[in-house]
Design an enzyme around this catalytic site. Sequence first.
Site, mmCIF file in Angstrom:
data_model
loop_
_atom_site.group_PDB
_atom_site.id
_atom_site.type_symbol
_atom_site.label_atom_id
_atom_site.label_comp_id
_atom_site.label_asym_id
_atom_site.label_seq_id
_atom_site.Cartn_x
_atom_site.Cartn_y
_atom_site.Cartn_z
ATOM 1 N N LEU A 73 0.803 -1.227 0.000
ATOM 2 C CA LEU A 73 0.000 0.000 0.000
ATOM 3 C C LEU A 73 0.837 1.279 0.000
ATOM 4 O O LEU A 73 0.300 2.369 0.202
ATOM 5 C CB LEU A 73 -0.975 -0.017 1.177
ATOM 6 N N CYS A 74 2.140 1.140 -0.237
ATOM 7 C CA CYS A 74 3.003 2.321 -0.333
ATOM 8 C C CYS A 74 2.824 2.994 -1.688
ATOM 9 O O CYS A 74 2.667 2.327 -2.705
ATOM 10 C CB CYS A 74 4.468 1.929 -0.175
ATOM 11 N N HIS A 75 2.896 4.317 -1.669
ATOM 12 C CA HIS A 75 2.838 5.076 -2.912
ATOM 13 C C HIS A 75 4.198 5.048 -3.597
ATOM 14 O O HIS A 75 5.225 5.142 -2.917
ATOM 15 C CB HIS A 75 2.487 6.546 -2.629
ATOM 16 N N GLU A 106 10.561 4.018 2.832
ATOM 17 C CA GLU A 106 11.724 3.911 1.950
ATOM 18 C C GLU A 106 13.014 3.805 2.756
ATOM 19 O O GLU A 106 13.888 2.985 2.436
ATOM 20 C CB GLU A 106 11.764 5.106 0.991
ATOM 21 N N ASP A 144 23.574 -12.081 3.448
ATOM 22 C CA ASP A 144 23.767 -12.952 2.287
ATOM 23 C C ASP A 144 25.238 -13.105 1.932
ATOM 24 O O ASP A 144 25.709 -14.203 1.642
ATOM 25 C CB ASP A 144 22.993 -12.397 1.088
#
Length: 162
Positions: free
Chosen positions: A74-76, A113, A127
């Site tokens: 639901l992030c813009h 973000e 990783d």
Amino acid sequence: MSFTHMDEKGNARMVDVGGKAVTQRTARAVGRIRMSRACFEALAQGALAKGNALGVAQVAGIMAAKRTAELIPLCHPIGLTSSGVELRLLEEEWAVEAACTVGCQGQTGVEMEALTGVSVALLTLYDMCKALDKAMVIEGIHLEEKTGGKSGRFVFGEGAAQ
């Protein structure tokens, strides 16, 4: 109290930010990864088989911040004007602290973000180091500060936005 990402029936929705003012917005998130001494020393000396883990993690965090809307439903989508990741070796703790700072001129904040950028930077370190230490711990990811928008400035530890 209601959640902005749910309608009156409890259905998920993307918040309409069309009526909000465009303002300068920034956010900074931090977190860290703890590892074994041997792994930390190999990382610090640039002796990992996969190469320059710190450089790769830095770029991965920047790229992730730019693609947050593809990961968080639901992030813009936001046109970031800046994105950076800083990595700091904490020798006394055998840890690496990551900080992601982002900015935009927009109608919605950039907290997600910054949090995504720091998370992916730390996951990338995991990783690249996992061959030496699978017991690494990623911890303490949080929003450190944000500015702009209707709610103003927020600084972690100072409570609600000012």
